[in-house]
Design a protein around this motif. Structure first.
Motif, short mmCIF file in Angstrom:
data_model
loop_
_atom_site.label_atom_id
_atom_site.label_comp_id
_atom_site.label_asym_id
_atom_site.label_seq_id
_atom_site.Cartn_x
_atom_site.Cartn_y
_atom_site.Cartn_z
N LEU A 251 42.65 -67.97 68.66
CA LEU A 251 43.88 -68.20 67.88
C LEU A 251 43.53 -68.79 66.52
N PHE A 252 42.48 -69.63 66.50
CA PHE A 252 42.12 -70.29 65.24
C PHE A 252 41.45 -69.34 64.25
N THR A 253 41.14 -68.11 64.69
CA THR A 253 40.56 -67.14 63.76
C THR A 253 41.66 -66.43 62.96
N ALA A 254 42.91 -66.60 63.38
CA ALA A 254 44.00 -65.86 62.74
C ALA A 254 44.38 -66.46 61.41
N LYS A 255 44.86 -65.58 60.53
CA LYS A 255 45.24 -66.04 59.19
C LYS A 255 46.63 -66.70 59.19
N MET B 11 53.13 -63.88 56.63
CA MET B 11 52.85 -65.21 56.06
C MET B 11 54.13 -66.03 56.01
N GLN B 12 54.74 -66.19 57.16
CA GLN B 12 56.01 -66.92 57.24
C GLN B 12 55.86 -68.02 58.27
N ALA B 13 56.78 -68.98 58.18
CA ALA B 13 56.77 -70.06 59.17
C ALA B 13 57.26 -69.52 60.50
N VAL B 14 56.83 -70.17 61.59
CA VAL B 14 57.29 -69.76 62.92
C VAL B 14 58.71 -70.29 63.12
N PRO B 15 59.64 -69.42 63.54
CA PRO B 15 61.02 -69.89 63.73
C PRO B 15 61.09 -70.96 64.82
N ALA B 16 62.03 -71.86 64.66
CA ALA B 16 62.22 -72.90 65.68
C ALA B 16 62.69 -72.24 66.98
N LEU B 17 62.39 -72.90 68.09
CA LEU B 17 62.81 -72.35 69.38
C LEU B 17 64.33 -72.39 69.50
#
Lengths: 464, 88
Positions: A251-255, B11-17
């Motif tokens: 997972l840590f290899t992902a951008k 390249m976006q933030a992960v949405p909140a649960l």
């Protein structure tokens, strides 16, 4: 012809590994182990897929269907399939945690979040112990392939050469070598399995000539514990697959975290190769062939249905499956020892220490693989009983609460001891998987510890 | 072939649960695979020589990605709506 095709596959993998170094020579330990977090969606997809479907999956699935029938298939396919929804929610959040603490290994998360050296060491011991049989399993599978193809190569020599090749890949370009090679491996495996499955289907005139043996009442011995065991194992392993040390390291290899999340949507499509493996198992039962051991079922079907060049392709694909998995496990294990077990060294010393650890691990795995016997599934179960005990600690860190390491340590120990104890004494309360009982006790201990702490001084932060 | 590919849409933030996302993305796949599998396993029937629960799991190779895709769209549309909300 078989050996020529096999050698061509192996040589191609070496060229790919060299190319991966040519493009990006690893500059430091972080680049060597996790590619400085620069992998895009395609490489992450193939790396993750490559690490999920080992030679154990390819040989073990038809073996289980052949001996244990549909119950085995339900469990085996169910846990892999359900690991994708779990990963969809868990993976991007673990990635964020990794970015926050500049993690390379799963133990880095525990060290940084809980600020506990004891917990870090415990996590290393827990993961290293359960990773040991994983390497041996790959070599044992490789020997099955070589034996069935009738190649007169001593098993130890074959596995020794493969271990040397794995070490060469790793020394060449670290994580990039298995990542790039896994593209070749994944394409080859699908091609070989689809070819084998189609040939088996053709040979038994399926579906017109429906095999008698496949009826549910004639499906072989059922799994111990019945449905309760199957369901608890599916739940346990679908979580375990997502918190395994090598999975977390990848997972840590992902951008970016959204890359990881989006990939989880498409990964189940790769499982469309399993119907073909299923057909190969049906074919072996229908044909009345008697494999030397259940693990030989896949290769018996391959040898009976495919031409020589295709057998070479299958052997090459199987070998790469074993080596990619092995390289991934090595790259997870090396820094666990050189970085977490023996901290305080320079970046260069960490890298060298990891490479020495990897070399020792490969030698131990070659020696162990030579004497490994029985179904690979047994080792697989033991692996998940231990690895999955990391889940409560990781989930609490994702909730981002400031808690003491003590409940996490206590939970991990209780979970391990319970799961392993029940497994070795063949005790399955209510038919549940021993690892699941261990995980429940682990979670209860952690929850109890946190609840006690929250009455005093818990300070929750923003959840990830 | 490079480490990174051409796509830059992630390249976006992960949405909140959110509860709907958890239900569709996690609850539904578990219900489909385990619930459906157990229900069909109890029937002890076969189709073209393969037990029904195995055929069902094969079907889930398509159904689970569908659930995750819906979950992805739910998160994306929720964020889109949040972005469009006027600042008061």
């Amino acid at each position: 012809m078989e050996i020529s095709v096999f050698m061509a596959v192996i040589m191609t993998s070496v060229l790919i590994a060299v190319y991966s170094r040519y493009r990006h020579a690893a500059r430091n330990a972080r680049d060597f182990f996790v590619a400085s977090g620069q992998f895009g969606a395609i490489l992450i997809f193939f790396l993750t897929i490559g690490e999920t479907y080992s030679i154990g999956s390819v040989l073990g699935f038809p073996a289980g269907i052949y001996t244990q029938g549909s119950g085995f298939g339900f469990w085996f396919l169910g846990y892999i399939l359900l690991s994708y929804p779990v990963g969809y929610f868990l993976n991007p959040r673990i990635w964020i945690l990794g970015q926050r603490y500049a993690c390379i290994t799963v133990a880095d998360i525990f060290r940084n979040h809980y600020a506990s050296r004891a917990l870090e060491i415990l996590v290393v011991l827990n993961t290293a112990l359960f990773l040991l049989p994983f390497g041996e399993m790959q070599f044992a599978g490789l020997m099955v392939v070589v034996r069935n193809l009738g190649w007169h190569i001593p098993g130890m020599m074959m596995t020794g050469l493969c271990a040397s090749l794995t070490l060469a890949w790793i020394l060449l370009s670290g994580i990039r070598a298995p990542a790039y090679v896994s593209i070749l491996k994944d394409v080859l495996m699908v091609a070989a399995i689809v070819l084998g499955g189609y040939a088996a289907m053709h040979a038994m005139h399926w579906p017109a000539g429906m095999p008698e043996f496949a009826s549910a009442s004639n499906a072989g011995p059922v799994l111990p514990g019945g449905n309760a065991f199957i369901v608890s194992t599916i739940i346990l392993q679908s979580i375990g697959l997502c918190v395994a040390p090598q999975t977390v390291a990848f997972l840590f290899t992902a951008k970016s975290p959204r890359t990881l999340q989006k990939n989880q949507i498409f990964m189940p499509f790769y499982m469309l190769m399993f119907p073909f493996l299923f057909l190969m198992a049906l074919y072996v039962r229908a044909s009345g062939a008697t494999p030397a051991s259940p693990n030989d079922v896949f290769m018996v079907a391959v040898c009976a249905t495919l031409p020589h060049w295709a057998r070479g392709l299958v052997a090459g694909g199987c070998a790469l499956s074993a080596l990619v998995i092995l390289a991934g496990v090595c790259l997870a294990l090396g820094p666990l020892v050189s970085r977490n077990l023996m901290p305080g060294h320079s970046d260069r010393a960490q890298k060298i220490g990891a490479q020495i650890t990897i070399a020792i691990y490969l030698v131990v795995s070659v020696l162990g693989g030579a004497s490994l016997s029985g179904l690979m599934v047994i080792l697989n179960n033991l692996y998940y009983i231990g690895i999955t005990q990391l889940a409560p600690g990781i989930i609490v860190s994702l909730l981002n609460r400031r808690v003491s390491a003590i409940p996490i340590i206590a939970g991990l120990l209780c979970g391990d001891l319970t799961g392993m104890g029940l497994f070795f004494f063949h005790v399955m309360p209510a038919g549940l998987n021993p690892g699941m009982i261990g995980l429940i006790i682990n979670a209860l201990v952690v929850w109890g510890g946190i609840s006690h702490a929250s009455r005093t001084s818990s300070a929750p932060l923003t959840p990830l | 072939m490079h480490d990174q590919d051409g796509r830059n849409d992630t390249m976006q933030a992960v949405p909140a649960l959110s509860l709907p996302a958890l239900v569709v993305g996690l609850g539904l796949p578990y219900c489909l695979v385990i619930g459906g599998g157990l229900a069909l396993r109890a029937q002890e029937m076969t189709l073209f020589g393969a037990p029904l629960e195995i055929i069902w799991i094969f079907a889930c190779f398509i159904l689970v990605p569908a659930c995750l895709y819906i979950c992805w769209r739910l998160s994306s549309s929720a964020r889109f709506n949040a972005d469009r909300k006027p600042v008061e």
